[in-house]
Write an enzyme that holds these catalytic residues in place. Structure first.
Site, PDB file in Angstrom:
ATOM      1  CG  ASP A   1      24.773  21.422 -16.708  1.00  0.00           C
ATOM      2  OD1 ASP A   1      24.547  21.865 -17.854  1.00  0.00           O
ATOM      3  OD2 ASP A   1      24.358  20.315 -16.310  1.00  0.00           O
TER       4      ASP A   1
ATOM      5  CD  GLU B   1      18.200  23.581 -23.426  1.00  0.00           C
ATOM      6  OE1 GLU B   1      17.216  22.821 -23.476  1.00  0.00           O
ATOM      7  OE2 GLU B   1      19.058  23.514 -22.521  1.00  0.00           O
TER       8      GLU B   1
END
Length: 288
Positions: free
Chosen positions: A80, A132
């Site tokens: 992550d 992202e």
């Protein structure tokens, strides 16, 4: 069973549900998350941030991966918010099956360049990649460092199309109004669902929400129906886990983890179960 993030999310994308990505910081949390996911027949992403990897220690990772192999539900082990190409190389070395590269705070061209480099390398060895575009807010000092800012920069839909085409990523984390950490009482979280709808109409790949703790359930539920296929949950389960542990430890005679930890795990599982149902993931393991 252990699988890549791409394969896990493809089924969610086809069937309009979201995979819960639960951040774990110790073995007891991980064990509890596996067990509640298996009880509810829910596919799972075990998300571990680089800071959490450092806390766990790399020697714990083979045990988590082995637990995923023997799980009765499909599982991906997800790195992550990797902050650099070198960090994603660590994920490859450690046996993760999914990795996020977060260069969202870099200029667009730099974000594209590092994300493309990560995708090329990770895909060569079977890892899926999440990128992202846009920046997610940060609400408290314990939110993940280096991945959030005080103000949100919303994802631009047309730029998102270019970003996905040029990087080759498998899933995209979008900024539509979530934030890392816990919302203070004076703030009202609100998702831009019209923006999400516009992005999904342009992009067929799975979309991801970070900072999902604290947003209203009805908005999160709508986001799933509009095409979000992975939602990260960290603060909500950690608060439940540690708040219950503090209550148990009020009895200062207790010393054995096997007495102290089970009530905390049960409190965490109650929150995790609510998220699994909210994301419409319960029972979806049978689709794999």
């Amino acid at each position: 069973m252990l699988m890549s993030g791409k394969d896990l999310l493809a089924v969610a994308n086809e069937n309009y549900f979201a995979i819960p990505a639960f951040n774990i910081s110790d073995w007891a949390m991980g064990k509890g998350i596996f067990e509640i996911s298996e009880k509810l027949r829910a596919p799972l992403m075990v998300a571990i941030h680089p800071d959490e990897v450092a806390h766990l220690g790399r020697d714990a990772l083979p045990a988590i991966i082995q637990r995923a192999h023997r799980s009765s539900v499909p599982v991906a082990i997800h790195w992550d918010h990797g902050g650099s190409y070198e960090q994603v190389l660590e994920a490859i070395q450690y046996g993760f099956t999914s990795a996020m590269i977060d260069a969202s705070m870099q200029p667009f061209e730099d974000n594209v360049a590092i994300t493309r480099k990560v995708a090329d390398t990770a895909h060569a060895v079977g890892l899926s990649v999440e990128g992202e575009l846009g920046t997610i807010g940060k609400l408290d000092e314990q939110a993940e460092e280096g991945v959030a800012v005080s103000a949100i920069t919303y994802t631009d839909p047309q730029q998102a199309v270019e970003y996905v085409e040029r990087t080759g990523i498998d899933s995209l984390a979008v900024a539509i109004g979530t934030a890392h950490g816990l919302y203070p009482k004076h703030m009202k979280p609100e998702l831009k669902l019209d923006l999400l709808r516009e992005i999904k109409e342009l992009l067929p790949i799975p979309l991801v929400l970070h900072g999902g703790s604290g947003n209203p359930d009805d908005e999160i539920g709508q986001s799933v129906k509009l095409g979000v296929n992975k939602i990260n949950i960290s603060s909500d389960i950690k608060v439940a886990y540690h708040d219950r542990m503090r209550e148990v430890l009020a009895d200062t005679t207790l010393r054995e983890p096997l007495v102290i930890q089970p009530p905390a795990i049960a409190a965490m599982q109650e929150v995790a179960a609510q998220k699994i149902h909210l994301f419409d993931a319960a029972g979806k393991a049978d689709l794999y």
